[in-house]
Design an enzyme around this catalytic site. Structure first.
Site, PDB file in Angstrom:
ATOM      1  N   ASP A 111      82.520   4.716   4.901  1.00  0.00           N
ATOM      2  CA  ASP A 111      82.036   3.487   3.911  1.00  0.00           C
ATOM      3  C   ASP A 111      81.287   3.813   3.614  1.00  0.00           C
ATOM      4  OD1 ASP A 111      81.149   4.051   6.813  1.00  0.00           O
ATOM      5  OD2 ASP A 111      81.882   1.674   6.683  1.00  0.00           O
TER       6      ASP A 111
ATOM      7  N   ARG B 200      81.403  -5.295   6.037  1.00  0.00           N
ATOM      8  CA  ARG B 200      82.296  -4.510   5.556  1.00  0.00           C
ATOM      9  C   ARG B 200      82.647  -5.433   4.160  1.00  0.00           C
ATOM     10  NH1 ARG B 200      84.799   0.214   7.914  1.00  0.00           N
ATOM     11  NH2 ARG B 200      86.112  -0.267   5.384  1.00  0.00           N
TER      12      ARG B 200
ATOM     13  N   TYR C 269      79.057   1.335  14.914  1.00  0.00           N
ATOM     14  CA  TYR C 269      78.972   2.431  15.827  1.00  0.00           C
ATOM     15  C   TYR C 269      77.638   2.919  16.754  1.00  0.00           C
ATOM     16  CZ  TYR C 269      80.454   4.954  11.297  1.00  0.00           C
ATOM     17  OH  TYR C 269      80.770   5.602   9.983  1.00  0.00           O
TER      18      TYR C 269
ATOM     19  N   PRO D 216      78.411  11.193  11.630  1.00  0.00           N
ATOM     20  CA  PRO D 216      78.639   9.996  10.319  1.00  0.00           C
ATOM     21  C   PRO D 216      77.449   8.796   9.888  1.00  0.00           C
ATOM     22  CG  PRO D 216      80.139   9.270  12.094  1.00  0.00           C
ATOM     23  CD  PRO D 216      79.309  10.413  12.393  1.00  0.00           C
TER      24      PRO D 216
HETATM   25  C1  LIG Z   1      89.128  10.347  12.048  1.00  0.00           C
HETATM   26  C2  LIG Z   1      88.044  10.945  11.191  1.00  0.00           C
HETATM   27  C3  LIG Z   1      87.389   9.773  11.670  1.00  0.00           C
HETATM   28  C4  LIG Z   1      85.728   9.319  10.661  1.00  0.00           C
HETATM   29  N1  LIG Z   1      84.668   8.540  10.711  1.00  0.00           N
HETATM   30  C5  LIG Z   1      83.460   8.680   9.540  1.00  0.00           C
HETATM   31  C6  LIG Z   1      82.648   7.555  10.336  1.00  0.00           C
HETATM   32  O1  LIG Z   1      83.360   6.526  10.949  1.00  0.00           O
HETATM   33  N2  LIG Z   1      81.829   7.546   9.090  1.00  0.00           N
HETATM   34  C7  LIG Z   1      81.579   8.355   8.035  1.00  0.00           C
HETATM   35  O2  LIG Z   1      80.279   8.322   7.259  1.00  0.00           O
HETATM   36  N3  LIG Z   1      82.943   9.536   7.940  1.00  0.00           N
HETATM   37  C8  LIG Z   1      83.626   9.924   9.010  1.00  0.00           C
HETATM   38  N4  LIG Z   1      84.819  11.177   9.435  1.00  0.00           N
HETATM   39  C9  LIG Z   1      83.943  11.830   8.612  1.00  0.00           C
HETATM   40  C10 LIG Z   1      84.269  11.346   6.408  1.00  0.00           C
HETATM   41  O3  LIG Z   1      85.666  11.069   6.742  1.00  0.00           O
HETATM   42  C11 LIG Z   1      84.651  13.101   6.465  1.00  0.00           C
HETATM   43  O4  LIG Z   1      83.065  13.184   5.986  1.00  0.00           O
HETATM   44  C12 LIG Z   1      85.128  12.805   4.400  1.00  0.00           C
HETATM   45  O5  LIG Z   1      86.234  12.277   4.715  1.00  0.00           O
HETATM   46  C13 LIG Z   1      85.477  13.844   4.253  1.00  0.00           C
HETATM   47  O6  LIG Z   1      85.596  14.682   3.207  1.00  0.00           O
HETATM   48  P1  LIG Z   1      86.928  15.665   2.942  1.00  0.00           P
HETATM   49  O7  LIG Z   1      87.645  15.477   2.327  1.00  0.00           O
HETATM   50  O8  LIG Z   1      85.568  17.227   2.814  1.00  0.00           O
HETATM   51  O9  LIG Z   1      87.959  15.962   4.120  1.00  0.00           O
HETATM   52  P2  LIG Z   1      88.658  15.056   5.505  1.00  0.00           P
HETATM   53  O10 LIG Z   1      88.499  14.024   4.569  1.00  0.00           O
HETATM   54  O11 LIG Z   1      88.694  15.332   6.151  1.00  0.00           O
HETATM   55  O12 LIG Z   1      90.023  15.010   4.213  1.00  0.00           O
HETATM   56  C14 LIG Z   1      90.923  16.565   4.983  1.00  0.00           C
HETATM   57  C15 LIG Z   1      91.841  16.178   4.237  1.00  0.00           C
HETATM   58  O13 LIG Z   1      93.057  17.542   4.857  1.00  0.00           O
HETATM   59  C16 LIG Z   1      94.266  17.708   5.339  1.00  0.00           C
HETATM   60  N5  LIG Z   1      94.803  19.026   5.965  1.00  0.00           N
HETATM   61  C17 LIG Z   1      93.767  19.550   6.586  1.00  0.00           C
HETATM   62  N6  LIG Z   1      94.352  20.545   7.227  1.00  0.00           N
HETATM   63  C18 LIG Z   1      95.454  20.865   6.418  1.00  0.00           C
HETATM   64  C19 LIG Z   1      96.282  22.346   6.201  1.00  0.00           C
HETATM   65  N7  LIG Z   1      96.367  23.207   7.107  1.00  0.00           N
HETATM   66  N8  LIG Z   1      97.746  22.163   5.112  1.00  0.00           N
HETATM   67  C20 LIG Z   1      97.709  21.046   4.186  1.00  0.00           C
HETATM   68  N9  LIG Z   1      96.257  19.422   4.153  1.00  0.00           N
HETATM   69  C21 LIG Z   1      95.170  19.799   5.278  1.00  0.00           C
HETATM   70  C22 LIG Z   1      94.230  16.190   6.372  1.00  0.00           C
HETATM   71  O14 LIG Z   1      95.654  15.887   6.084  1.00  0.00           O
HETATM   72  C23 LIG Z   1      93.432  15.592   5.626  1.00  0.00           C
HETATM   73  O15 LIG Z   1      93.885  14.116   4.847  1.00  0.00           O
HETATM   74  C24 LIG Z   1      85.800  10.353  10.005  1.00  0.00           C
HETATM   75  C25 LIG Z   1      86.593  11.776   9.654  1.00  0.00           C
HETATM   76  C26 LIG Z   1      88.059  11.616  10.484  1.00  0.00           C
HETATM   77  C27 LIG Z   1      88.960  12.720  10.333  1.00  0.00           C
END
Ligand SMILES: Cc1cc2nc3c(=O)[nH]c(=O)nc-3n(C[C@H](O)[C@H](O)[C@H](O)COP(=O)(O)OP(=O)(O)OC[C@H]3O[C@@H](n4cnc5c(N)ncnc54)[C@H](O)[C@@H]3O)c2cc1C
Length: 654
Positions: free
Chosen positions: A77, A271, A280, A363
């Site tokens: 967030d 928020r 957290y 996070p």
């Molecule tokens: C459950 C969760 C809780 C989190 N909580 C926090 C928090 O409280 N505070 C904070 O700062 N950060 C948090 N984070 C971390 C933050 O959300 C990430 O750092 C950020 O989203 C990273 O972005 P990204 O685009 O790299 O990956 P992600 O946001 O993880 O996106 C990856 C995407 O790829 C898709 N994917 C994965 N594998 C495949 C596949 N084989 N085929 C097709 N699609 C696929 C997934 O469905 C997902 O939509 C959290 C992450 C998660 C997963």
């Protein structure tokens, strides 16, 4: 915002996508056999990359995700100032500013003498003048929504293809020994299985020029290129919950770091919307190789822990909107592309990873989403320039070099930050206890403000970023850092505005010319000489690299800042390049020239620009300063761009 260039058009000027027949669902069709860029993952990294590529209708881009649809709630967030600057370029910073919580001040709480907590400090969250934007908090799902709008409305009109899981990736090796000439056009083949709807189970095969794994911490793309995350195993469990609650804790609408004497730590993040708050909460130490899921931690346990830490204050949770538990660990991949470490000169990358696929960390410093989006922004314009024939493919090596180094800095920062946050607070006056003095934690937080705001990023010299030879001409526009905007007044209509906001995420380079003190109407001035060279000389990058059929600013957006007051200068006294004729109707673009805004701080003083000499500040499409050159160093400017740009780009049939 400029529109109507190619004729008057009704409707929302932000919608540039071609109209589709009623009922057509671009995202649900079968995937094409062949694309230019296939992005796996609709998280912040993938959506930023897709939004950048949506600016180019001549690039065939597809973005897939295994999920059935867009994220609805939860996850990250925190939105850093630097990210807000990027959102401005994508056109939705105002929407975020309106909806988000603004982090103005941060409070620190430490153990009091009676075993409860007491406030120990309160500081301004972001150093004054660091950015024109605040640090804000908004649900990651809303950020996704805004990017989805940019994709949908952009000239390419992109929609994600949900319900597809990446199964397998194969990469054709270059046939020739030196690689480059024999590089296959679509070297990557991806197999995806549909997991939704009547087609569930079907396997689709897509050949692509470039595959980008934005598929999170367990990235299948990363595994397919044989790369791994290295780093500390996680051994500290944390919980996070978004709650609607009633409390007498006085700082519940401030960001607050709370260290209790015996019960652990809580980070309070107010928020959006005025009522919601994120907590957290520090939970248990885990055994080696133990996963947090094995502990079966419930939300009631999170609430009870928060209530203990907040004592003597009460916390009455009325509703839990979202919660999760996780382990902290700092892990990083060695490279963010598929080029073997020992073959960087011979092989060009065709598979990349971005975001959590390349780096994971705790996070609480609010970096995950921000750094992931900057990864996507960094890669997007480079891919577009190469695919459109504007830049040599070798610039793609700079993606891993630049972003892996930033991720390493993030991991180093996060390791210290997380350790300090989780440590037992050291009591005042007691020197022999282990743990961290809360005052030291507060100092570290303040010192690292530029890093957490995202403004400390500095890219090292490379093919696309020059040595800072002429840094003295503009000491506060540091080569390698992001272009730090300042207020100016637009000459043609007297509008006060931020100079940086004239630049959008359109893949163009910016040449900001800061004039010297000479009358800008003087045809013998350096400004006139430079503009004549840029517009007419065969060695000018504008002449060399802008296709003859395109507008003069299609590749290089030349902007000028004059030292004169806007009431004393006139646009009609300036070189024609600064009021160029453009578009189907050959209209005049009046928005290229700016003057200082003395009411809000003179940009020449604030950015330490040499008034007698002026300079050109060269800014990359992702807003980073690539070079600073003197006004008369036209050959040097030409050489810089000749090092990586190509003739005859842009016009391609997809
Ligand atoms: C459950 C969760 C809780 C989190 N909580 C926090 C928090 O409280 N505070 C904070 O700062 N950060 C948090 N984070 C971390 C933050 O959300 C990430 O750092 C950020 O989203 C990273 O972005 P990204 O685009 O790299 O990956 P992600 O946001 O993880 O996106 C990856 C995407 O790829 C898709 N994917 C994965 N594998 C495949 C596949 N084989 N085929 C097709 N699609 C696929 C997934 O469905 C997902 O939509 C959290 C992450 C998660 C997963």
């Amino acid at each position: 915002m400029q529109f109507h260039l190619n004729g008057y058009r009704t409707g929302d000027p932000a919608v540039l996508a071609p109209s589709r027949p009623p009922g057509a669902q671009p995202g649900s069709d079968k995937l094409p056999d062949q694309v230019d860029v296939l992005i796996v993952g609709c998280g912040p990294a993938g959506l930023t990359l897709a939004s950048q590529l949506a600016a180019f209708p001549d690039i065939a881009t597809r973005i897939v995700d295994q999920k059935p649809g867009p994220l609805q709630l939860g996850q990250a967030d925190g939105i850093a100032c630097r990210t807000m600057e990027m959102f401005q370029a994508f056109g939705f910073s105002e929407r975020v500013l309106k909806e988000a919580y603004w982090v103005n001040e941060t409070c620190f709480w430490e153990p009091g003498d009676d075993g409860t907590i007491k406030r120990s400090g309160r500081i301004q969250d972001t150093e004054a003048g660091l950015s024109e934007f605040p640090h804000v908090i908004l649900n990651q799902a809303r950020v996704h929504d805004f990017f989805l709008d940019v994709m949908r409305n952009g000239p390419a009109g992109l929609e994600p293809d949900y319900g597809r899981v990446l199964l397998d990736v194969s990469i054709a090796q270059p046939a020739g020994s030196n690689g480059l000439a024999a590089e296959p056009c679509f070297p990557v083949t991806a197999k995806l299985r549909r997991v939704e709807g009547p087609e569930a189970g079907q396997v689709e095969t897509v050949r692509t020029r470039y595959l980008v794994g934005c598929d999170g911490a367990r990235s299948a793309v990363r595994k397919a290129i044989g790369r791994e995350l290295h780093g500390d195993s996680a051994n500290q469990a944390w919980g996070v919950m978004d709650v609607l609650a009633v409390t007498d804790f006085p700082d519940i609408r401030f960001k607050a770091a709370i260290h209790s004497a015996q019960d652990g730590s809580v980070l309070v993040i107010p928020r959006e919307g005025g009522y919601l708050v994120r907590l957290y909460i520090e939970l248990d130490k885990l055994q080696a190789n133990e996963r947090v899921a094995q502990r079966n931690i419930t939300v009631d346990r999170l609430i009870a822990a928060a209530q203990r830490i907040l004592r003597p204050y009460t916390l009455d949770v009325k509703e839990v909107a979202w919660w999760s538990v996780y382990e902290i660990g700092q892990r990083l991949c060695d490279r963010f592309d598929d080029v073997p470490d020992n073959d960087t000169s011979g092989r060009l990358p065709c598979v990349f990873i971005a975001g959590d696929a390349g780096h994971t960390h705790s996070p609480k410093a609010g970096q995950g989403m921000n750094v992931s989006m900057q990864d996507g922004f960094n890669l997007g314009w480079k891919l577009a320039s190469v695919i459109r024939g504007q830049a040599v493919p070798a610039i793609l090596h700079t993606y891993s070099a630049e972003r892996q180094a930033i991720a390493q800095e993030l991991i180093d920062f996060d390791r210290t930050f997380a350790r300090m946050f989780s440590a037992t607070p050291r009591r005042a006056g007691v020197s022999d206890t282990e743990g961290v003095d809360p005052a030291e934690f507060q100092r570290y937080f303040a010192q690292q403000g530029r890093f957490t705001a995202g403004t400390a990023t500095t890219y090292l010299p490379s093919l696309i970023s020059a040595e800072p030879t002429h840094q003295a001409l503009a000491r506060s526009f540091v080569v390698g850092t992001r272009f730090h905007s300042m207020p100016v007044v637009r000459l043609a209509d007297g509008r006060p505005m931020e100079l940086g906001h004239a630049a959008t995420a359109d893949g163009r380079w910016r040449l900001y010319i800061f004039s010297d003190a000479t009358d800008p109407g003087n045809r013998l001035s350096r400004l006139w000489h430079l503009c004549t060279h840029l517009a007419e000389d065969a060695g000018s990058p504008v002449v060399r690299f802008t296709p003859a059929t395109s507008d003069v600013d299609a590749v290089f957006d030349v902007r000028v800042v004059l030292q004169q007051d806007h009431r004393t200068a006139s646009i009609s006294d300036l070189p024609a390049l600064l009021a160029p004729r453009k578009g189907r109707l050959n209209l005049v673009d009046y928005e290229k020239v700016f003057c200082t805004d003395s009411r809000n701080g003179d940009i020449f003083n604030m950015r330490a620009i040499d008034r007698s000499l002026g300079c050109i500040v060269v800014v990359r499409p992702d807003q980073y300063i690539a070079n600073i050159v003197p006004l008369d160093a036209v050959e040097e400017l030409g050489r810089f761009f000749a090092g990586f740009m190509e003739h005859g780009g842009i016009q391609r049939s997809s």
